[in-house]
Design a protein around this motif. Structure first.
Motif, PDB file in Angstrom:
ATOM      1  N   VAL A  63       3.044  28.833 -50.961  1.00  0.00           N
ATOM      2  CA  VAL A  63       1.753  28.692 -50.321  1.00  0.00           C
ATOM      3  C   VAL A  63       0.710  29.669 -50.899  1.00  0.00           C
ATOM      4  N   ARG A  64       1.390  30.540 -51.817  1.00  0.00           N
ATOM      5  CA  ARG A  64       0.465  31.323 -52.850  1.00  0.00           C
ATOM      6  C   ARG A  64       1.481  32.179 -53.467  1.00  0.00           C
ATOM      7  N   ILE A  65       1.080  31.944 -55.144  1.00  0.00           N
ATOM      8  CA  ILE A  65       1.111  33.086 -56.208  1.00  0.00           C
ATOM      9  C   ILE A  65       0.797  33.048 -56.823  1.00  0.00           C
ATOM     10  N   ASN A  66       1.073  34.816 -56.346  1.00  0.00           N
ATOM     11  CA  ASN A  66       0.102  35.888 -57.245  1.00  0.00           C
ATOM     12  C   ASN A  66       1.226  36.832 -58.115  1.00  0.00           C
ATOM     13  N   ALA A  67       0.882  36.073 -59.859  1.00  0.00           N
ATOM     14  CA  ALA A  67       2.228  36.460 -60.343  1.00  0.00           C
ATOM     15  C   ALA A  67       0.719  37.186 -61.591  1.00  0.00           C
ATOM     16  N   TYR A  68       2.264  38.593 -62.234  1.00  0.00           N
ATOM     17  CA  TYR A  68       1.045  39.044 -63.682  1.00  0.00           C
ATOM     18  C   TYR A  68       1.886  39.517 -64.353  1.00  0.00           C
ATOM     19  N   VAL A  69       1.156  39.747 -65.701  1.00  0.00           N
ATOM     20  CA  VAL A  69       2.453  38.960 -67.515  1.00  0.00           C
ATOM     21  C   VAL A  69       1.779  40.548 -67.896  1.00  0.00           C
ATOM     22  N   THR A  70       2.576  41.263 -68.515  1.00  0.00           N
ATOM     23  CA  THR A  70       1.358  42.841 -69.187  1.00  0.00           C
ATOM     24  C   THR A  70       1.440  41.976 -70.702  1.00  0.00           C
ATOM     25  N   ASP A  71       0.841  40.877 -71.139  1.00  0.00           N
ATOM     26  CA  ASP A  71       0.378  40.222 -71.609  1.00  0.00           C
ATOM     27  C   ASP A  71       0.182  38.446 -72.218  1.00  0.00           C
ATOM     28  N   ARG A  72      -1.235  38.669 -72.131  1.00  0.00           N
ATOM     29  CA  ARG A  72      -1.350  37.102 -72.577  1.00  0.00           C
ATOM     30  C   ARG A  72      -0.103  36.205 -73.133  1.00  0.00           C
ATOM     31  N   ALA A  73       0.179  36.843 -74.383  1.00  0.00           N
ATOM     32  CA  ALA A  73       1.460  35.325 -75.063  1.00  0.00           C
ATOM     33  C   ALA A  73       2.260  35.289 -73.841  1.00  0.00           C
ATOM     34  N   HIS A  74       2.782  36.251 -72.370  1.00  0.00           N
ATOM     35  CA  HIS A  74       3.848  36.061 -71.566  1.00  0.00           C
ATOM     36  C   HIS A  74       3.707  35.175 -70.782  1.00  0.00           C
ATOM     37  N   MET A  75       2.002  34.411 -70.784  1.00  0.00           N
ATOM     38  CA  MET A  75       1.921  33.767 -69.732  1.00  0.00           C
ATOM     39  C   MET A  75       2.740  31.703 -69.741  1.00  0.00           C
ATOM     40  N   GLN A  76       2.268  31.508 -71.144  1.00  0.00           N
ATOM     41  CA  GLN A  76       2.884  29.848 -71.421  1.00  0.00           C
ATOM     42  C   GLN A  76       4.428  30.760 -70.475  1.00  0.00           C
ATOM     43  N   GLY A  77       5.502  31.536 -70.962  1.00  0.00           N
ATOM     44  CA  GLY A  77       6.547  31.360 -70.161  1.00  0.00           C
ATOM     45  C   GLY A  77       7.059  31.529 -69.098  1.00  0.00           C
ATOM     46  N   GLY A  88       1.011  46.858 -67.360  1.00  0.00           N
ATOM     47  CA  GLY A  88       1.796  47.771 -67.294  1.00  0.00           C
ATOM     48  C   GLY A  88       2.536  47.911 -66.177  1.00  0.00           C
ATOM     49  N   PHE A  89       3.921  47.341 -65.660  1.00  0.00           N
ATOM     50  CA  PHE A  89       4.707  47.732 -64.285  1.00  0.00           C
ATOM     51  C   PHE A  89       5.856  49.063 -64.344  1.00  0.00           C
ATOM     52  N   THR A  90       6.503  49.447 -63.393  1.00  0.00           N
ATOM     53  CA  THR A  90       7.121  50.472 -63.325  1.00  0.00           C
ATOM     54  C   THR A  90       8.034  51.150 -64.937  1.00  0.00           C
ATOM     55  N   ARG A  91       8.878  50.031 -64.710  1.00  0.00           N
ATOM     56  CA  ARG A  91       9.539  50.117 -66.779  1.00  0.00           C
ATOM     57  C   ARG A  91       8.570  49.270 -67.602  1.00  0.00           C
ATOM     58  N   PRO A  92       8.352  49.589 -68.561  1.00  0.00           N
ATOM     59  CA  PRO A  92       8.209  49.452 -70.171  1.00  0.00           C
ATOM     60  C   PRO A  92       8.796  47.879 -70.149  1.00  0.00           C
ATOM     61  N   GLU A  93      10.063  47.713 -69.773  1.00  0.00           N
ATOM     62  CA  GLU A  93      10.939  46.570 -70.020  1.00  0.00           C
ATOM     63  C   GLU A  93      10.027  44.780 -69.202  1.00  0.00           C
ATOM     64  N   PHE A  94       9.839  45.593 -68.123  1.00  0.00           N
ATOM     65  CA  PHE A  94       9.462  44.429 -67.303  1.00  0.00           C
ATOM     66  C   PHE A  94       7.535  44.006 -68.151  1.00  0.00           C
ATOM     67  N   LYS A  95       8.220  42.225 -68.584  1.00  0.00           N
ATOM     68  CA  LYS A  95       7.042  41.924 -68.179  1.00  0.00           C
ATOM     69  C   LYS A  95       6.378  40.759 -67.052  1.00  0.00           C
ATOM     70  N   VAL A  96       6.825  40.228 -66.232  1.00  0.00           N
ATOM     71  CA  VAL A  96       6.099  39.836 -65.188  1.00  0.00           C
ATOM     72  C   VAL A  96       6.552  40.388 -63.792  1.00  0.00           C
ATOM     73  N   GLU A  97       5.945  40.434 -62.818  1.00  0.00           N
ATOM     74  CA  GLU A  97       6.030  40.924 -61.763  1.00  0.00           C
ATOM     75  C   GLU A  97       5.472  39.518 -60.594  1.00  0.00           C
ATOM     76  N   ILE A  98       6.155  38.706 -59.233  1.00  0.00           N
ATOM     77  CA  ILE A  98       5.766  37.979 -59.080  1.00  0.00           C
ATOM     78  C   ILE A  98       5.641  37.938 -57.471  1.00  0.00           C
ATOM     79  N   GLU A  99       4.960  37.939 -56.635  1.00  0.00           N
ATOM     80  CA  GLU A  99       4.706  38.066 -55.032  1.00  0.00           C
ATOM     81  C   GLU A  99       4.791  36.702 -54.377  1.00  0.00           C
ATOM     82  N   VAL A 100       5.037  35.927 -53.642  1.00  0.00           N
ATOM     83  CA  VAL A 100       4.702  35.391 -51.876  1.00  0.00           C
ATOM     84  C   VAL A 100       3.997  34.810 -51.673  1.00  0.00           C
ATOM     85  N   ILE A 101       3.103  34.206 -50.770  1.00  0.00           N
ATOM     86  CA  ILE A 101       3.599  33.697 -49.674  1.00  0.00           C
ATOM     87  C   ILE A 101       4.084  32.436 -49.228  1.00  0.00           C
TER      88      ILE A 101
END
Length: 127
Positions: free
Chosen positions: A74-88, A111-124
């Protein structure tokens, strides 16, 4: 049944998400911690879409433990490290959520805990 909330008095959503979702009484809620695009073998794909696929696969596994699935989100919170990653990210989200779209927030973070991560997603989810 989940009810999308879309007041005519406010601007429609910018993308495929709902402004709000009403969860009827008696539904259970499951809250998932943020999931990163990392496989069980610790592999992290370079592509943000592939990372988003792994995030949602991890979320689906967590929800399955509670007898729920992505259709119950019912809910998504998503985080990306660059505007260019939004579309993907959004391409994966829109492909996986074909019914009533969940309420959603997408933020660009430094950024996130490691530099290779570009997206993190949490949901309800509610089921």
């Amino acid at each position: 049944m989940l009810k999308p909330l879309a007041p005519a008095s406010i601007r429609p959503p910018f993308a495929r998400y709902s402004h709000g979702i009403e969860v009827p009484a008696g539904k259970r809620l499951v809250l998932c911690s943020g999931q990163l695009g990392i496989g069980p073998d610790d592999s992290v794909p370079e592509d943000v879409g592939a990372q988003a696929e792994l995030c949602f696969a991890n979320i689906a596994a967590i929800l399955a433990e509670a007898g729920l699935g992505l259709a119950d989100v019912v809910r998504i919170n998503a985080y990306v490290t660059d505007r260019a990653h939004m579309q993907g990210y959004m391409a994966v989200r829109d492909r996986l959520f074909t019914g009533t779209p969940p309420a959603s927030t997408l933020m660009i973070v430094s950024g996130f805990t490691r530099p290779e991560f570009k997206v993190e997603i949490e949901v309800i989810a509610a089921g």
